[in-house]
Design a protein around this motif. Structure first.
Motif, PDB file in Angstrom:
ATOM      1  N   GLU A  22      13.961  -9.703  24.377  1.00 38.82           N
ATOM      2  CA  GLU A  22      13.067 -10.111  25.460  1.00 38.82           C
ATOM      3  C   GLU A  22      11.762 -10.553  24.818  1.00 38.82           C
ATOM      4  OE1 GLU A  22      10.859  -8.364  29.467  1.00 38.82           O
ATOM      5  OE2 GLU A  22      12.691  -7.427  28.720  1.00 38.82           O
ATOM      6  N   VAL A  23      11.383 -11.807  25.053  1.00 41.16           N
ATOM      7  CA  VAL A  23      10.165 -12.353  24.470  1.00 41.16           C
ATOM      8  C   VAL A  23       8.988 -11.991  25.365  1.00 41.16           C
ATOM      9  CG1 VAL A  23       8.974 -14.451  23.755  1.00 41.16           C
ATOM     10  CG2 VAL A  23      11.438 -14.246  23.412  1.00 41.16           C
ATOM     11  N   LEU A  24       7.934 -11.425  24.762  1.00 38.00           N
ATOM     12  CA  LEU A  24       6.733 -11.073  25.517  1.00 38.00           C
ATOM     13  C   LEU A  24       5.694 -12.182  25.453  1.00 38.00           C
ATOM     14  CD1 LEU A  24       6.286  -7.321  24.529  1.00 38.00           C
ATOM     15  CD2 LEU A  24       7.795  -8.354  26.217  1.00 38.00           C
ATOM     16  N   GLY A  25       5.721 -12.970  24.368  1.00 38.29           N
ATOM     17  CA  GLY A  25       4.763 -14.053  24.232  1.00 38.29           C
ATOM     18  C   GLY A  25       3.663 -13.722  23.249  1.00 38.29           C
ATOM     19  N   ASP A  26       2.488 -14.307  23.498  1.00 35.18           N
ATOM     20  CA  ASP A  26       1.385 -14.239  22.538  1.00 35.18           C
ATOM     21  C   ASP A  26       0.379 -13.148  22.885  1.00 35.18           C
ATOM     22  OD1 ASP A  26      -0.782 -15.489  20.618  1.00 35.18           O
ATOM     23  OD2 ASP A  26      -1.703 -15.406  22.612  1.00 35.18           O
ATOM     24  N   ILE A 463       9.286 -20.935  28.592  1.00 37.15           N
ATOM     25  CA  ILE A 463       8.537 -21.204  27.379  1.00 37.15           C
ATOM     26  C   ILE A 463       7.330 -20.269  27.388  1.00 37.15           C
ATOM     27  CG2 ILE A 463       9.290 -23.598  27.219  1.00 37.15           C
ATOM     28  CD1 ILE A 463       6.542 -24.460  28.220  1.00 37.15           C
ATOM     29  N   TYR A 464       6.785 -20.011  26.218  1.00 38.37           N
ATOM     30  CA  TYR A 464       5.719 -19.019  26.085  1.00 38.37           C
ATOM     31  C   TYR A 464       4.530 -19.672  25.397  1.00 38.37           C
ATOM     32  CZ  TYR A 464       9.848 -16.240  26.976  1.00 38.37           C
ATOM     33  OH  TYR A 464      11.009 -15.740  27.525  1.00 38.37           O
ATOM     34  N   LEU A 472       6.206 -21.310  22.301  1.00 37.95           N
ATOM     35  CA  LEU A 472       7.359 -20.621  21.728  1.00 37.95           C
ATOM     36  C   LEU A 472       8.590 -20.866  22.589  1.00 37.95           C
ATOM     37  CD1 LEU A 472       7.981 -18.643  19.334  1.00 37.95           C
ATOM     38  CD2 LEU A 472       7.889 -16.810  21.029  1.00 37.95           C
ATOM     39  N   PHE A 473       9.716 -21.197  21.938  1.00 30.81           N
ATOM     40  CA  PHE A 473      11.019 -21.336  22.580  1.00 30.81           C
ATOM     41  C   PHE A 473      11.989 -20.358  21.909  1.00 30.81           C
ATOM     42  CE2 PHE A 473       8.928 -25.417  22.664  1.00 30.81           C
ATOM     43  CZ  PHE A 473       9.242 -25.993  23.877  1.00 30.81           C
ATOM     44  N   THR A 474      13.074 -20.040  22.592  1.00 32.84           N
ATOM     45  CA  THR A 474      14.176 -19.343  21.929  1.00 32.84           C
ATOM     46  C   THR A 474      15.275 -20.352  21.634  1.00 32.84           C
ATOM     47  OG1 THR A 474      15.162 -18.718  24.053  1.00 32.84           O
ATOM     48  CG2 THR A 474      13.706 -17.117  23.007  1.00 32.84           C
TER      49      THR A 474
END
Length: 496
Positions: A22-26, A463-464, A472-474
């Motif tokens: 799970e991406v949280l971002g910056d 996108i983040y 940021l992309f996955t």
């Protein structure tokens, strides 16, 4: 990874070889990700760890592997809140009740308690003990889930505790990430006899929260003698105010082509809500008649409405995508993108799904298409010029979430990212494309940013955004279609 197009800088992380992330971002110039060592299921919660990447991925740091919070718990969500990494999880006191707590259907979970455990973003170690953010006993309703969103400038975080679908209360927390203050309140949904579920939440830079909910059918009581009306509810909440509610009926009944309305938060005044509806020729027709765009103030009073009817020049450009003549088929509003001031962008996309039989096996095959885009740049009075037509073709059987597009704003220029056509091969050889829509209304410019490896594709679910125009992309590889196994890389694109 080598840069393909001038104007973009592209970096790729190493593979994250775990069942799920799970991406949280910056936060403070670093990217944060939650990794799960084992798939989560009703009888065995997942172990997890925290990954921290420097911008451009020159360095990475991994936390210890943390065990789940107990067999009576279930992971819900992670987010960066108030300068900390927050893990939210549900908890029950009775193990036999855990299956009810992990029901996968929207609104059908029954969560008696939601806890929050914080972690330091530098050391990645726990800070303090878990604290309760929701308790059914004290707050007199059952939760069914949680949603977390940030304001555009990331100074505010809104946390929604969703209600069990047969109840009418919900809880809202608003965190000021600058002053460290927290406002929380329990509200009553004013929807008459309608059972509703939340769809989306947005929060302004000033802390105004807008929510969108939709009528939900009770599966235990379905009256087959009459067709249930679809209603939408828009809610406005802020500290020190009563909850404002606006009810709107769906303009298309149960039209299978029609999507739910799109919403966006404009950061003007105290915060304004933009809502876009797609209107079709008839209840069963795929042909779009018009797009209705409305602006509401913080009290959900309508301040302006505009009906957009696609002109003949657009119909001519889209003719190659249509099965019939004289209209735009399967065109839906995909995003409302807030710009500076009262301006915003309305993005529409042709989205079509069809079922055909395999010529050899005669088994049904679903084909997913995400084709051309239209972009209308609008001001506060809902004036606009001719839309930008963006030609693209996307078609496959399995990669629904790799399709569509995502918008990113640099000042008032907007970049639309999408994968290139993959009709020849469903899973291999995709390229990430970037379309720049200049703020001055000039011609759109499409560039190929990067070609992925033969085994990976770029997910466009989310996108983040980060500082210095970084996004940021996955980038994902399906390694086994029969399990939850995936391999992922992180792709960072910097707009120069």
């Amino acid at each position: 990874m080598q840069v393909i197009a001038a104007g973009f800088d592209v970096k790729t992380s190493s593979i994250i070889d775990q069942p799920a992330i799970e991406v949280l971002g910056d936060y403070n110039g670093s990217w944060y990700v939650i990794g799960f060592e084992k798939p989560n299921h009703p009888e065995k919660p997942a172990r997890f760890y925290i990954l921290k990447y420097a911008a451009g991925f020159p360095t990475a740091k991994c936390s210890p592997v943390y065990p789940p919070f107990g067999e009576k718990t279930d992971y819900l969500k992670a987010a960066i809140v108030d300068k900390k990494i927050s893990i939210f999880y549900s908890r029950t006191e009775h193990l036999p009740d855990r299956p009810n707590m992990v029901d996968s259907r929207e609104g059908y979970k029954q969560i008696p308690k939601i806890m929050r455990q914080d972690y330091d973003p530098v050391s990645l170690l726990p800070t303090g003990e878990p604290v309760a953010v929701f308790d059914e006993v004290k707050e007199h309703f059952a939760a069914s889930g949680i949603d977390v969103v940030h304001s555009e400038d990331k100074t505010k975080t809104a946390i929604l505790i969703k209600h069990y679908f047969r109840q009418s209360k919900f809880k809202l927390l608003l965190v000021d990430n600058v002053s460290d203050s927290v406002f929380q309140n329990i509200y009553e949904l004013n929807t008459g006899k309608d059972l509703v579920s939340f769809r989306r939440m947005v929060v302004s830079n000033n802390g105004r929260v807008f929510l969108e909910a939709k009528t939900q059918i009770d599966p235990l009581y379905v009256d087959t003698r009459k067709k249930a009306a679809i209603n939408y509810y828009f809610l406005s909440a802020a500290k020190g105010e009563e909850l404002q509610t606006l009810s709107k009926a769906s303009p298309n009944g149960d039209n299978p082509v029609a999507k739910d309305p799109a919403i966006g938060c404009l950061n003007v005044n105290d915060g304004e809500l933009a809502v876009s509806w797609d209107n079709y020729v008839s209840e069963r027709s795929p042909v779009l008649k018009s797009i209705s765009v409305s602006i509401y103030n913080s009290q959900l009073e309508s301040t302006n409405t505009r009906e957009i009817v696609p002109d003949e020049s657009i119909i001519t450009k889209a003719a190659n995508y249509q099965k019939t003549k004289g209209g735009l088929e399967n065109l839906v509003t995909q995003q409302l993108v807030p710009l500076k001031g009262e301006n915003f962008l309305v993005i529409l996309e042709q989205q079509r799904e069809s079922i055909d039989k395999d010529k050899v096996t005669q088994l049904p095959i679903k084909t997913i298409e995400r084709n051309y885009l239209l972009a209308y740049r609008m001001d506060g009075s809902l004036q606009f010029k001719s839309p930008v037509f963006i030609d693209k073709r996307q078609s496959a059987h399995t990669l629904d979430y790799a399709f569509s597009s995502q918008a990113y704003r640099v000042n008032n220029d907007v970049y639309l990212f999408h994968n290139e056509d993959c009709m020849a091969d469903d899973e291999h050889g995709l390229s990430l494309m970037g379309v720049c829509l200049p703020a001055n209304g000039g011609e759109a410019v499409t560039k190929k940013i990067v070609h992925t490896s033969e085994d990976f594709f770029i997910s466009l679910n989310h996108i983040y955004p980060g500082p210095e125009n970084r996004i940021l992309f996955t980038e994902e590889k399906l390694v086994d279609y029969t399990t939850e196994g995936k391999e992922l890389k992180l792709l960072e694109v910097r707009v120069k």
